[in-house]
Enzyme design. Structure first.
Site, mmCIF file in Angstrom:
data_model
loop_
_atom_site.group_PDB
_atom_site.id
_atom_site.type_symbol
_atom_site.label_atom_id
_atom_site.label_comp_id
_atom_site.label_asym_id
_atom_site.label_seq_id
_atom_site.Cartn_x
_atom_site.Cartn_y
_atom_site.Cartn_z
ATOM 1 C CG LEU A 104 -2.067 -0.973 1.290
ATOM 2 C CD1 LEU A 104 -2.791 -0.862 2.627
ATOM 3 C CD2 LEU A 104 -3.037 -0.736 0.144
ATOM 4 C CG ASP A 105 0.402 4.075 -3.035
ATOM 5 O OD1 ASP A 105 1.228 3.277 -3.514
ATOM 6 O OD2 ASP A 105 -0.584 4.506 -3.659
ATOM 7 C CE1 TYR A 106 6.026 7.091 4.977
ATOM 8 C CE2 TYR A 106 4.913 9.128 4.313
ATOM 9 C CZ TYR A 106 5.736 8.428 5.198
ATOM 10 O OH TYR A 106 6.254 9.074 6.293
ATOM 11 C CG ASP A 107 0.004 8.940 0.054
ATOM 12 O OD1 ASP A 107 0.122 7.806 -0.437
ATOM 13 O OD2 ASP A 107 0.022 9.980 -0.639
ATOM 14 C CB THR A 108 -2.762 4.069 0.597
ATOM 15 O OG1 THR A 108 -2.780 4.944 -0.533
ATOM 16 C CG2 THR A 108 -4.006 3.200 0.564
#
Length: 237
Positions: A104-108
């Protein structure tokens, strides 16, 4: 992860740590091709080969399957050269070396499955499986019918045409909407790119389920073991 040789031997069930120390000093232990007779040697059980009386020893592997509700601001990697927080920082209670399935993305935020079972990893990650990955997002504006049709039938996100997907509007409030998105792929920042193309940039994004496994009421930053039914589901994909 490196640890003292006598500790590794004790974890393998050779003897107590003190007796393992005596065996090292007695010249009964080799690390790879080197005889070790002094205490203080560190080994990595995943890399080094340790022999006691010419017999290879190994830690009995315990299969671990957990899900984690990853918060924003954590990386789905085992180590970061810049010292940023990773998902392993949230599962320190687990002694076994586990790894995240996919990213998952850093900001997800949202659901990450973690395990030390390589077969399960391949079953979940392989694109041929086409497992539903369901996300909830807050986006700017409200997607129109035409925009959602384009989203579902494939978008060019930079040299790659996305596969069939699904999108629906859950609710709208002022200038933002909450949407539900289902995809079968996992390209880097895929949903963010897709939403931007249809002119509704993502504000927040979280994954709520992978196949039959969902977050339910698991709080952000917390984890739990998969139950037997969930493990069997993964094994039978």
């Amino acid at each position: 992860m490196e640890e003292r040789l006598q500790k590794f031997m004790a974890r393998c069930g050779v003897a107590s740590r003190r007796n393992c120390e005596k065996m090292i000093e007695a010249g009964k232990v080799k690390v790879n091709d080197t005889l070790v007779t002094e205490l203080g040697k560190k080994v990595d059980g995943d890399i080094d080969k340790i022999y006691v009386n010419q017999v290879l020893i190994e830690v009995e592997k315990k299969s671990i399957y957990i899900i984690l509700n990853k918060p924003e601001g954590y990386l789905c990697t085992l180590k970061d050269e810049r010292g940023r927080k990773t998902v392993l920082d949230l599962v320190k209670e687990i002694d076994e070396r586990i790894f995240p399935i996919g990213r998952l993305d850093y900001d997800t935020s949202g659901l990450i499955i973690m395990t030390n079972d390589g077969d399960i990893y391949n079953s979940v990650i392989h694109p041929r499986k086409k497992i539903d990955k369901v996300y909830e997002a807050t986006v700017k504006g409200t997607p129109t019918i035409d925009e959602m049709y384009d989203f579902c039938t494939g978008l060019d996100i930079g040299g790659y045409i996305t596969a069939d997907a699904d999108i629906s509007v859950i609710s709208t409030d002022a200038d933002v909407s909450k949407i539900k998105v289902t995809i079968h792929e996992g390209k880097k920042r895929q949903i963010r790119k897709m939403c931007k193309i249809i002119s509704h940039p993502v504000i927040t994004l979280r994954r709520v389920s992978i196949g039959d496994i969902g977050l339910s009421n698991l709080k952000k930053g917390k984890w739990r073991y998969l139950d037997e039914k969930e493990v069997n589901y993964l094994k039978n994909l």
